[in-house]
Design an enzyme around this catalytic site. Sequence first.
Site, PDB file in Angstrom:
ATOM      1  N   ASN A 178      42.156  28.889  -8.035  1.00  0.00           N
ATOM      2  CA  ASN A 178      41.520  29.536  -9.174  1.00  0.00           C
ATOM      3  C   ASN A 178      40.681  28.578 -10.021  1.00  0.00           C
ATOM      4  OD1 ASN A 178      41.479  32.067 -11.003  1.00  0.00           O
ATOM      5  ND2 ASN A 178      42.083  30.451 -12.410  1.00  0.00           N
ATOM      6  N   SER A 227      33.118  34.400  -7.050  1.00  0.00           N
ATOM      7  CA  SER A 227      32.457  35.073  -8.173  1.00  0.00           C
ATOM      8  C   SER A 227      31.347  35.971  -7.639  1.00  0.00           C
ATOM      9  CB  SER A 227      31.841  34.038  -9.117  1.00  0.00           C
ATOM     10  OG  SER A 227      31.005  34.656 -10.088  1.00  0.00           O
ATOM     11  N   TYR A 264      26.940  26.624 -10.285  1.00  0.00           N
ATOM     12  CA  TYR A 264      28.040  27.575 -10.132  1.00  0.00           C
ATOM     13  C   TYR A 264      27.751  28.573  -9.021  1.00  0.00           C
ATOM     14  CZ  TYR A 264      31.516  31.101 -11.576  1.00  0.00           C
ATOM     15  OH  TYR A 264      32.553  32.004 -11.615  1.00  0.00           O
ATOM     16  N   ALA A 316      25.728  28.256  -6.446  1.00  0.00           N
ATOM     17  CA  ALA A 316      25.752  27.588  -5.153  1.00  0.00           C
ATOM     18  C   ALA A 316      27.179  27.272  -4.719  1.00  0.00           C
ATOM     19  CB  ALA A 316      24.923  26.305  -5.215  1.00  0.00           C
ATOM     20  N   LYS A 337      30.006  28.771  -5.613  1.00  0.00           N
ATOM     21  CA  LYS A 337      30.773  29.972  -5.274  1.00  0.00           C
ATOM     22  C   LYS A 337      30.282  30.601  -3.970  1.00  0.00           C
ATOM     23  CE  LYS A 337      33.702  29.954  -8.655  1.00  0.00           C
ATOM     24  NZ  LYS A 337      35.144  29.684  -8.392  1.00  0.00           N
ATOM     25  N   ILE A 349      34.747  39.757 -16.287  1.00  0.00           N
ATOM     26  CA  ILE A 349      36.163  39.827 -16.608  1.00  0.00           C
ATOM     27  C   ILE A 349      36.374  39.273 -18.011  1.00  0.00           C
ATOM     28  CG2 ILE A 349      38.484  39.200 -15.876  1.00  0.00           C
ATOM     29  CD1 ILE A 349      36.943  40.878 -13.820  1.00  0.00           C
TER      30      ILE A 349
END
Length: 267
Positions: A100, A152, A165, A167, A169, A198
């Site tokens: 996570n 994500s 971020y 790239a 994910k 979220i």
Amino acid sequence: MSEAKAGRLAGKVALVFGAGSSAPGWGNGKATAVAYAREGARVVAVDKVADAAEETAALIAAEGFAALAVTADVTKGPEVAAAVERTLAAHGRIDILHNNVGITEPGGPVETSEESWRRVLDTDLTGVFLTCKHVLPVMVAQRSGAIVNISSIAAIRWAYPYIGYAAAKAGVNQFTVAVARQHARDGIRANAILPGLIDTPMARSQIAAHYKDAEEMRRARDALCPLGFQGSAWDIAAASVFLASDEARYITGVCLPVDGGLSLGIG
């Protein structure tokens, strides 16, 4: 400590990296660690921040279940290896690996510094590589295991100019697929969850400056979701429990959006 007898994860050991929360409230990792425990798993809650790991373990213990708090930085191989060894010393096996850990830093390709690019990829993608590197031999020896990686919607859709971020994910998605295919005959399943909007402490803290107050932010984010509302950390936890459980025994290599329809497009 007691353990759930009839839970979907009864008898399983869950190693959760990123089990703490960056601020008060329920983040995805904290909620998932607690959900795993409620379903009968013995949880090892790992976080870079010792207090965060210990808070999650204490929440689990308060509900009558056993949990072990461990401090480790997923970008450092020796620390990841040590967390795996502590888990084995305590429980003798690892049935669920949950990844996570993730950070975001703003900027497109021009604005993003090389240092930011490397920092985000090291945390969000290399961290997943290192945990799998050290846990997979355990699962191969067991001939069983379930890996749940938190990716994500940014991996497949443009949301914000966070190029590192996005790239990283996207890399998590294909990494998950590759692990699933390579280790299918070892009895190991690997799946990714792609959260959309979220409502977590981390999300609120990152974007609060763009809105005049919390209520305006909530309304704006709710309006972007086809279902009309943001998800919660418990939505991610519920999907994680399912994918980690034997109910999902025939599901592997899936990148599952949990996004209220956000990935369906405009309109």
